[in-house]
Design a protein around this motif. Structure first.
Motif, PDB file in Angstrom:
ATOM      1  N   GLU A  98       0.783  -0.917   0.242  1.00  0.00           N
ATOM      2  CA  GLU A  98      -0.020  -0.311  -0.284  1.00  0.00           C
ATOM      3  C   GLU A  98       0.909   1.328   0.076  1.00  0.00           C
ATOM      4  OE1 GLU A  98      -0.605  -2.713   1.948  1.00  0.00           O
ATOM      5  OE2 GLU A  98      -2.776  -3.730   1.787  1.00  0.00           O
ATOM      6  N   PHE A  99       2.187   1.109   0.509  1.00  0.00           N
ATOM      7  CA  PHE A  99       3.160   2.415   0.523  1.00  0.00           C
ATOM      8  C   PHE A  99       3.320   3.319  -1.147  1.00  0.00           C
ATOM      9  CE2 PHE A  99       7.439   4.178   0.546  1.00  0.00           C
ATOM     10  CZ  PHE A  99       6.807   5.636   1.275  1.00  0.00           C
ATOM     11  N   LEU A 100       3.237   1.348  -1.909  1.00  0.00           N
ATOM     12  CA  LEU A 100       3.455   2.583  -2.943  1.00  0.00           C
ATOM     13  C   LEU A 100       2.066   2.497  -3.849  1.00  0.00           C
ATOM     14  CD1 LEU A 100       6.431   0.384  -3.666  1.00  0.00           C
ATOM     15  CD2 LEU A 100       6.327   2.692  -3.858  1.00  0.00           C
ATOM     16  N   GLU A 101       1.110   1.869  -3.789  1.00  0.00           N
ATOM     17  CA  GLU A 101      -0.079   2.187  -4.509  1.00  0.00           C
ATOM     18  C   GLU A 101      -0.798   3.907  -5.311  1.00  0.00           C
ATOM     19  OE1 GLU A 101      -2.290  -1.683  -3.291  1.00  0.00           O
ATOM     20  OE2 GLU A 101      -3.420   0.264  -2.455  1.00  0.00           O
ATOM     21  N   ASP A 102      -0.574   4.684  -4.472  1.00  0.00           N
ATOM     22  CA  ASP A 102      -0.946   5.623  -4.648  1.00  0.00           C
ATOM     23  C   ASP A 102      -0.163   6.545  -5.322  1.00  0.00           C
ATOM     24  OD1 ASP A 102       0.605   6.326  -3.202  1.00  0.00           O
ATOM     25  OD2 ASP A 102      -0.362   7.366  -1.666  1.00  0.00           O
ATOM     26  N   MET A 103       0.842   6.054  -5.548  1.00  0.00           N
ATOM     27  CA  MET A 103       2.211   7.225  -6.674  1.00  0.00           C
ATOM     28  C   MET A 103       2.288   6.233  -7.634  1.00  0.00           C
ATOM     29  SD  MET A 103       5.698   9.003  -5.569  1.00  0.00           S
ATOM     30  CE  MET A 103       6.797   9.426  -6.215  1.00  0.00           C
ATOM     31  N   PHE A 104       2.600   4.547  -7.674  1.00  0.00           N
ATOM     32  CA  PHE A 104       2.822   3.641  -9.185  1.00  0.00           C
ATOM     33  C   PHE A 104       1.656   2.501  -8.569  1.00  0.00           C
ATOM     34  CE2 PHE A 104       7.040   5.502  -6.928  1.00  0.00           C
ATOM     35  CZ  PHE A 104       6.884   6.020  -8.039  1.00  0.00           C
ATOM     36  N   PRO A 105       0.616   3.144 -10.159  1.00  0.00           N
ATOM     37  CA  PRO A 105      -0.141   2.026 -10.484  1.00  0.00           C
ATOM     38  C   PRO A 105      -0.047   0.772 -10.909  1.00  0.00           C
ATOM     39  CG  PRO A 105      -0.530   3.904 -11.529  1.00  0.00           C
ATOM     40  CD  PRO A 105       0.343   4.082 -10.369  1.00  0.00           C
ATOM     41  N   TYR A 106       0.201  -0.421 -10.938  1.00  0.00           N
ATOM     42  CA  TYR A 106       0.792  -1.087 -11.273  1.00  0.00           C
ATOM     43  C   TYR A 106      -0.452  -1.591 -12.713  1.00  0.00           C
ATOM     44  CZ  TYR A 106       2.647  -2.042  -6.690  1.00  0.00           C
ATOM     45  OH  TYR A 106       3.373  -1.260  -5.750  1.00  0.00           O
ATOM     46  N   ASN A 107       0.728  -2.556 -13.909  1.00  0.00           N
ATOM     47  CA  ASN A 107      -0.379  -3.208 -14.482  1.00  0.00           C
ATOM     48  C   ASN A 107       0.219  -4.490 -14.856  1.00  0.00           C
ATOM     49  OD1 ASN A 107       1.598  -3.309 -16.911  1.00  0.00           O
ATOM     50  ND2 ASN A 107       2.126  -0.718 -16.635  1.00  0.00           N
ATOM     51  N   ASP A 108      -0.608  -5.480 -16.248  1.00  0.00           N
ATOM     52  CA  ASP A 108      -0.978  -6.397 -16.410  1.00  0.00           C
ATOM     53  C   ASP A 108       0.832  -6.960 -16.971  1.00  0.00           C
ATOM     54  OD1 ASP A 108      -3.223  -7.175 -15.216  1.00  0.00           O
ATOM     55  OD2 ASP A 108      -3.641  -6.980 -16.858  1.00  0.00           O
ATOM     56  N   SER A 109       1.996  -5.968 -17.765  1.00  0.00           N
ATOM     57  CA  SER A 109       2.523  -6.197 -18.290  1.00  0.00           C
ATOM     58  C   SER A 109       3.722  -6.163 -17.239  1.00  0.00           C
ATOM     59  CB  SER A 109       2.841  -4.634 -19.264  1.00  0.00           C
ATOM     60  OG  SER A 109       2.730  -3.799 -18.652  1.00  0.00           O
ATOM     61  N   PHE A 110       3.880  -5.413 -16.224  1.00  0.00           N
ATOM     62  CA  PHE A 110       4.517  -5.115 -15.534  1.00  0.00           C
ATOM     63  C   PHE A 110       4.425  -5.003 -13.523  1.00  0.00           C
ATOM     64  CE2 PHE A 110       8.271  -2.136 -13.343  1.00  0.00           C
ATOM     65  CZ  PHE A 110       8.945  -3.676 -13.230  1.00  0.00           C
ATOM     66  N   HIS A 111       4.744  -6.078 -13.349  1.00  0.00           N
ATOM     67  CA  HIS A 111       4.406  -5.494 -11.270  1.00  0.00           C
ATOM     68  C   HIS A 111       5.341  -5.784 -10.696  1.00  0.00           C
ATOM     69  CE1 HIS A 111       3.182  -6.271  -7.806  1.00  0.00           C
ATOM     70  NE2 HIS A 111       1.564  -6.270  -7.891  1.00  0.00           N
ATOM     71  N   VAL A 112       6.321  -4.564 -10.820  1.00  0.00           N
ATOM     72  CA  VAL A 112       7.329  -4.552  -9.861  1.00  0.00           C
ATOM     73  C   VAL A 112       7.859  -5.468  -8.732  1.00  0.00           C
ATOM     74  CG1 VAL A 112       6.719  -3.110  -8.286  1.00  0.00           C
ATOM     75  CG2 VAL A 112       9.458  -2.956  -9.345  1.00  0.00           C
ATOM     76  N   LEU A 113       6.563  -6.167  -8.134  1.00  0.00           N
ATOM     77  CA  LEU A 113       7.165  -6.990  -6.140  1.00  0.00           C
ATOM     78  C   LEU A 113       7.054  -8.391  -6.878  1.00  0.00           C
ATOM     79  CD1 LEU A 113       4.759  -5.111  -4.303  1.00  0.00           C
ATOM     80  CD2 LEU A 113       7.301  -4.848  -4.509  1.00  0.00           C
ATOM     81  N   SER A 114       6.426  -8.716  -8.173  1.00  0.00           N
ATOM     82  CA  SER A 114       6.932 -10.204  -8.538  1.00  0.00           C
ATOM     83  C   SER A 114       8.588 -10.855  -8.309  1.00  0.00           C
ATOM     84  CB  SER A 114       6.494 -10.261  -9.824  1.00  0.00           C
ATOM     85  OG  SER A 114       7.675  -9.974 -10.568  1.00  0.00           O
ATOM     86  N   SER A 115       9.229 -10.632  -8.280  1.00  0.00           N
ATOM     87  CA  SER A 115      10.535 -10.274  -7.280  1.00  0.00           C
ATOM     88  C   SER A 115      10.690 -11.660  -6.527  1.00  0.00           C
ATOM     89  CB  SER A 115      11.409 -10.037  -7.964  1.00  0.00           C
ATOM     90  OG  SER A 115      11.746  -9.085  -8.792  1.00  0.00           O
ATOM     91  N   PHE A 116       9.671 -11.100  -5.472  1.00  0.00           N
ATOM     92  CA  PHE A 116       9.460 -11.486  -4.253  1.00  0.00           C
ATOM     93  C   PHE A 116       8.941 -12.527  -4.242  1.00  0.00           C
ATOM     94  CE2 PHE A 116      10.132  -7.154  -3.676  1.00  0.00           C
ATOM     95  CZ  PHE A 116      11.007  -7.282  -3.028  1.00  0.00           C
ATOM     96  N   SER A 117       7.902 -13.149  -5.402  1.00  0.00           N
ATOM     97  CA  SER A 117       7.142 -14.513  -5.559  1.00  0.00           C
ATOM     98  C   SER A 117       8.494 -15.480  -6.465  1.00  0.00           C
ATOM     99  CB  SER A 117       6.147 -14.479  -5.987  1.00  0.00           C
ATOM    100  OG  SER A 117       5.760 -13.749  -7.162  1.00  0.00           O
ATOM    101  N   SER A 118       9.487 -14.498  -7.102  1.00  0.00           N
ATOM    102  CA  SER A 118       9.849 -16.262  -8.279  1.00  0.00           C
ATOM    103  C   SER A 118      10.789 -16.924  -7.146  1.00  0.00           C
ATOM    104  CB  SER A 118      10.978 -14.791  -8.600  1.00  0.00           C
ATOM    105  OG  SER A 118      12.540 -14.413  -7.304  1.00  0.00           O
ATOM    106  N   GLY A 119      11.296 -17.191  -6.253  1.00  0.00           N
ATOM    107  CA  GLY A 119      12.010 -18.354  -5.385  1.00  0.00           C
ATOM    108  C   GLY A 119      13.094 -17.566  -5.534  1.00  0.00           C
ATOM    109  N   LYS A 120      13.943 -16.386  -6.366  1.00  0.00           N
ATOM    110  CA  LYS A 120      15.252 -15.922  -6.034  1.00  0.00           C
ATOM    111  C   LYS A 120      15.285 -15.101  -5.149  1.00  0.00           C
ATOM    112  CE  LYS A 120      15.638 -17.008 -10.637  1.00  0.00           C
ATOM    113  NZ  LYS A 120      16.180 -15.956 -12.480  1.00  0.00           N
ATOM    114  N   ASN A 121      15.175 -15.328  -3.709  1.00  0.00           N
ATOM    115  CA  ASN A 121      15.435 -15.069  -2.300  1.00  0.00           C
ATOM    116  C   ASN A 121      16.981 -14.244  -2.412  1.00  0.00           C
ATOM    117  OD1 ASN A 121      13.845 -17.620  -1.527  1.00  0.00           O
ATOM    118  ND2 ASN A 121      12.916 -15.217  -0.994  1.00  0.00           N
ATOM    119  N   PHE A 122      17.770 -14.334  -2.425  1.00  0.00           N
ATOM    120  CA  PHE A 122      19.102 -14.522  -2.687  1.00  0.00           C
ATOM    121  C   PHE A 122      20.095 -14.203  -3.557  1.00  0.00           C
ATOM    122  CE2 PHE A 122      23.858 -16.020  -2.414  1.00  0.00           C
ATOM    123  CZ  PHE A 122      24.448 -14.659  -1.583  1.00  0.00           C
ATOM    124  N   MET A 123      20.788 -12.619  -3.908  1.00  0.00           N
ATOM    125  CA  MET A 123      21.215 -12.400  -4.953  1.00  0.00           C
ATOM    126  C   MET A 123      23.163 -11.881  -4.335  1.00  0.00           C
ATOM    127  SD  MET A 123      18.978  -8.901  -5.905  1.00  0.00           S
ATOM    128  CE  MET A 123      17.960 -10.429  -6.260  1.00  0.00           C
TER     129      MET A 123
END
Length: 293
Positions: A98-123
């Protein structure tokens, strides 16, 4: 204190913490104040500035060294273990979507938080990536602490920049993997502990291999697999991190700092320093003078 159930199977007692809309902190410590297992309804970004720890996320384990980033999804159970008992420095950022919602709406082609569900936790990050990320975190901490006019909008901008970096970085990483707690993992992290304490001394692959009774080729392979860095990358990163602190926190001459952190020549020190930070040592000192206000 809750008991979590995952897939119908009871798990050991685990604490739940409600996440703030946004929170960031940087601390050097030996022990974590958080319970051994916990989860929260927010996204966490954990950056290890220096030291080495073990980190467990759900059923995955990671051996984390300074210069590496971890991302933790909402409601993922995780814990930090500092088995070496040596001090480590970390930055922890926790936020809700919710901290980002009012400033950066999401769309179907790009969701900036999708990395968190990729299973790639370590970089693991290279030197220039570390420098860039640490500057972003420094700006966030300054905004969050001082709260000048418009600070919340700037925090959102900085966070979005970080999330885009993570999204792009995740796309370049190999398939998610993790390492168990086998004897070779423990030996590699004995070596990491040794390097963290003796980085200022002359260190080579051959001398370390001999000290820890391991073949040079196998050592290089296992070090990279367990830490994400080559031996030389890791040693240089530790030395340059210490040099950065001395440049901004002392009046020592650059030549003295180079020698103090383990470089035998000013030329080599200057080249590696610029390679990692993007600045010469003198320009870094000038650009990062302490704020006396």
């Amino acid at each position: 204190m809750d008991i979590m159930y995952k897939g119908g199977r009871p798990m050991s007692e685990t604490n739940f913490y409600a996440a703030s809309h946004f929170d960031i902190s940087r601390e050097r410590k030996e022990n974590t104040s958080m319970p051994s297992r916990h989860y929260h309804n927010g996204y966490e970004i954990f950056y290890l500035v220096s030291g080495d720890i073990s980190y467990f996320i759900e059923d995955k384990s990671y051996q984390v060294v300074g210069g590496a980033l971890l991302i933790i999804n909402e409601n993922e159970i995780h814990k930090l273990v500092n088995s070496s008992k040596e001090s480590f420095e970390r930055i922890t950022l926790l936020f809700q979507e919710e901290f980002l919602e009012d400033m950066f709406p999401y769309n179907d082609s790009f969701h900036v938080l999708s990395s968190f569900s990729s299973g790639k936790n370590f970089m693991p990050l290279n030197g220039q990536e570390q420098s860039m990320i640490e500057k972003l975190f420094d700006k966030m901490i300054a905004e969050f602490t001082k709260q000048p006019p418009g600070y919340e909008y700037y925090l959102k901008t900085l966070l979005f920049e970080l999330l885009i970096f993570i999204h792009r970085k995740t796309a370049t990483l190999p398939a998610a993997e993790h390492h168990g707690n086998n004897p070779m993992n423990r030996k590699i992290f004995e070596i990491v502990d040794y390097l963290n304490q003796h980085y200022h001394e002359a260190q080579t692959i051959q001398s370390i291999s001999s000290r820890f009774y391991i073949s040079s080729s196998y050592f290089c392979k296992m070090f990279r697999e367990n830490t994400g860095f080559t031996f030389t990358e890791y040693l240089n990163n530790v030395r340059i991190k210490e040099a950065r602190q001395l440049l901004t926190g002392s009046t020592l001459k650059v030549a003295d700092i180079a020698e103090k952190v383990g470089f035998e020549s000013m030329t080599h020190f200057g080249r590696i320093f610029k390679e990692i930070t993007g600045f010469s040592p003198l320009k870094y000192r000038q650009a990062n003078k302490p704020d006396l206000d």
